[in-house]
Design a protein around this motif. Structure first.
Motif, PDB file in Angstrom:
ATOM      1  N   THR A 119       0.881  -1.229  -0.082  1.00 22.68           N
ATOM      2  CA  THR A 119       0.136  -0.008  -0.407  1.00 22.68           C
ATOM      3  C   THR A 119       1.106   1.435  -0.079  1.00 22.68           C
ATOM      4  O   THR A 119       0.960   2.584  -0.427  1.00 22.68           O
ATOM      5  CB  THR A 119      -0.810   0.036   1.502  1.00 22.68           C
ATOM      6  N   LEU A 124       2.588   1.816  -3.735  1.00 26.75           N
ATOM      7  CA  LEU A 124       0.863   2.122  -4.462  1.00 26.75           C
ATOM      8  C   LEU A 124       1.069   3.350  -3.884  1.00 26.75           C
ATOM      9  O   LEU A 124       0.631   4.760  -5.108  1.00 26.75           O
ATOM     10  CB  LEU A 124      -0.006   1.253  -4.237  1.00 26.75           C
ATOM     11  N   ASN A 125       0.903   4.295  -2.836  1.00 25.73           N
ATOM     12  CA  ASN A 125       0.540   5.497  -2.513  1.00 25.73           C
ATOM     13  C   ASN A 125       1.639   6.133  -3.470  1.00 25.73           C
ATOM     14  O   ASN A 125       1.771   7.739  -3.383  1.00 25.73           O
ATOM     15  CB  ASN A 125       0.118   6.011  -1.188  1.00 25.73           C
ATOM     16  N   LYS A 163       7.982   1.064  -7.186  1.00 25.64           N
ATOM     17  CA  LYS A 163       7.811   0.101  -7.972  1.00 25.64           C
ATOM     18  C   LYS A 163       8.574  -1.111  -6.593  1.00 25.64           C
ATOM     19  O   LYS A 163       9.530  -1.042  -6.633  1.00 25.64           O
ATOM     20  CB  LYS A 163       7.704  -0.227  -9.203  1.00 25.64           C
TER      21      LYS A 163
END
Length: 99
Positions: A91, A94-95, A99
């Motif tokens: 998470t 992603l924020n 990668k």
């Protein structure tokens, strides 16, 4: 005298006296009205199991089972924490666009 039960301490004391050379098997047989085969069996038990001689194997097994259950619970807890950390890291990445 058939049917007598001797304590663990008594058995270890008898075997200890023989092993230390303080008494012979014959002397102890006469003193305590024991069969030589019984003392021989006690000596073999002490040789085979050492300090664990004359203890209940079921009690030892139960202790091992409790320890295994404790370790399995701990392993499950660590697995759960690991899963939570992996999800949190995913998470976070992603924020942040990592990668």
């Amino acid at each position: 005298m058939p049917g007598r039960n001797h304590s663990r301490d008594f058995k270890l004391e008898v075997v200890g006296q023989i092993n230390a050379g303080l008494s012979t098997t014959a002397q102890l047989c006469r003193e305590h009205s024991l069969a030589p085969s019984l003392i021989h069996r006690w000596r073999k038990e002490v040789e085979a199991r050492g300090e664990a001689a004359f203890t209940d194997p079921a009690a030892t097994d139960r202790s091992a089972e409790l320890r295994i259950a404790e370790l399995e619970r701990y392993c499950g807890q660590l697995s759960l924490e690991n899963t939570i950390l992996k999800k949190s890291l995913a998470t976070y990445r992603l924020n942040k666009g990592i990668k």
